[in-house]
Enzyme design. Structure first.
Site, PDB file in Angstrom:
ATOM      1  N   CYS A 127       0.806  -1.223   0.000  1.00 27.97           N
ATOM      2  CA  CYS A 127       0.000   0.000   0.000  1.00 27.97           C
ATOM      3  C   CYS A 127       0.840   1.275   0.000  1.00 27.97           C
ATOM      4  O   CYS A 127       0.324   2.359  -0.282  1.00 27.97           O
ATOM      5  CB  CYS A 127      -0.951   0.006   1.191  1.00 27.97           C
ATOM      6  SG  CYS A 127      -2.012  -1.452   1.265  1.00 27.97           S
ATOM      7  N   HIS A 171      -3.183   7.014   2.502  1.00 31.96           N
ATOM      8  CA  HIS A 171      -3.630   5.733   1.950  1.00 31.96           C
ATOM      9  C   HIS A 171      -5.051   5.468   2.430  1.00 31.96           C
ATOM     10  O   HIS A 171      -5.367   5.613   3.614  1.00 31.96           O
ATOM     11  CB  HIS A 171      -2.685   4.625   2.402  1.00 31.96           C
ATOM     12  CG  HIS A 171      -3.202   3.254   2.165  1.00 31.96           C
ATOM     13  ND1 HIS A 171      -3.729   2.852   0.957  1.00 31.96           N
ATOM     14  CD2 HIS A 171      -3.297   2.173   2.993  1.00 31.96           C
ATOM     15  CE1 HIS A 171      -4.112   1.594   1.039  1.00 31.96           C
ATOM     16  NE2 HIS A 171      -3.864   1.164   2.267  1.00 31.96           N
ATOM     17  N   ASN A 225     -10.176  -0.228  -0.056  1.00 31.57           N
ATOM     18  CA  ASN A 225      -8.712  -0.162  -0.015  1.00 31.57           C
ATOM     19  C   ASN A 225      -8.167  -0.722  -1.327  1.00 31.57           C
ATOM     20  O   ASN A 225      -8.224  -1.930  -1.563  1.00 31.57           O
ATOM     21  CB  ASN A 225      -8.207  -0.968   1.171  1.00 31.57           C
ATOM     22  CG  ASN A 225      -6.696  -0.937   1.330  1.00 31.57           C
ATOM     23  OD1 ASN A 225      -5.978  -0.501   0.436  1.00 31.57           O
ATOM     24  ND2 ASN A 225      -6.209  -1.401   2.455  1.00 31.57           N
TER      25      ASN A 225
END
Length: 324
Positions: free
Chosen positions: A118, A251, A281
């Site tokens: 990520c 993020h 996500n």
């Protein structure tokens, strides 16, 4: 001095959008119970997009790249560096970046993948910035692209509802005016096990478990701490203050992590770009997706100071401060 500045952004989401209710129905067919309320309360996620069976990370990446190139007014053949951040590549090798290079009709320039989960887009942006500053590159394409739906365990309701697919891209160009002001990257391999996909391929067989595993509480605790510290480190490098930040783009993993980070930096939530509710996500794609969403929506404008920060499996984390 040479500097790197973002001159164009782009993004792409697969056509298939799955609401929490639709996810709940899918899981119910497997004997698992969840609900829109349960997911929203814990994560802030309301929907996510999943790639079609015939779509790979490179397909999503190319669509986002074309948008970014168009926004920058740059032809694909002018690009002299391609970096793709992904944890879900098309193949074991070659890199997804080389596949993107072929699909864009670009030949000869360096192209490679960055694997920092990520945090990948922040890592890739930092590498491209360094290569531009060194004088070897003038125009770079940095992409985050993921098809996480391929590695989700749909028997685990605590993880499969969190992730989605998508891609985001930026064009970076060399110039005399500062764009990227400072960056900071970190990793701590002691925490490999708290977020991983512990499978591999050997002799034509999958060894281990090829599906995502996560210790949510451990990830949450680490993320909240490192995102504040890395943001402050980047501000110190750039000789800026938190109040100089016009927009924070963290993020997009969990709204509670984002709220906690903003609170620690004393930034109001109306200065935080939030897309996790609609995208879930999307790992390395989440930051460039959110950036493009805010740019095209007219919120982020030329001259704004933007903080990008990511945290992911590895355990990796990093941040970039830039003037758009």
């Amino acid at each position: 001095m040479r500097f790197a500045r973002i001159t164009g952004t782009g993004s792409y989401l697969p056509a298939q959008r799955l609401s929490n209710q639709q996810m709940a129905e899918r899981l119910a067919a497997r004997g698992l119970e969840t609900s829109d309320e349960w997911i929203v309360e814990r994560t802030g996620i309301r929907a996510r997009h999943f790639a079609a069976d015939d779509q790979n990370a490179s397909d999503l990446a190319v669509e986002a790249a074309r948008q970014a190139l168009q926004a920058a007014g740059v032809a694909a053949t002018e690009i002299d560096l391609i970096i793709v951040a992904t944890s879900t590549p098309d193949m074991v090798f070659p890199s997804t970046a080389c596949i993107v290079q072929r699909k864009l009709g670009v030949h000869g320039c360096p192209a490679f993948d960055v694997q920092a989960v990520c945090s990948g887009f922040v890592y890739g942006l930092s590498v491209a910035d360094a290569m531009i500053r060194s004088g070897g590159v003038r125009k770079a394409l940095v992409i985050g692209a993921e098809v996480f739906s391929r590695i989700l365990d749909f028997s685990d309701r605590t993880t499969c509802v969190l992730f989605g697919d998508g891609a985001g891209a930026v064009v970076l160009e060399a110039g005399d005016t500062p764009g990227i002001l400072a960056s900071e990257l970190h990793a701590d391999g002691r925490h490999v096990d708290i977020l991983c996909t512990p499978g591999t391929v050997s002799g034509g067989q999958v060894l281990g478990d090829p599906l995502l595993k996560m210790d949510g509480q451990a990830v949450f605790k680490l993320a909240v701490g490192v995102l504040e510290s890395v943001a402050r480190a980047v501000l110190d490098k750039a000789q800026r203050q938190a109040e100089d930040i016009d927009w924070l783009i963290p993020h997009q993993a969990n709204i509670r992590i984002m709220q906690s980070t903003a609170k620690k930096l004393r930034l109001p939530m109306d200065k935080v770009v939030v897309t996790v509710d609609e995208h879930g996500n999307t790992s390395a794609a989440s930051i460039p997706l959110a950036l493009d969403h805010a740019v095209r929506g007219g919120r982020i404008r030329p001259g704004d100071t933007v903080m990008l920060e990511g945290v992911g499996g590895g355990f990796t984390w990093g941040a970039v401060l830039l003037d758009l």
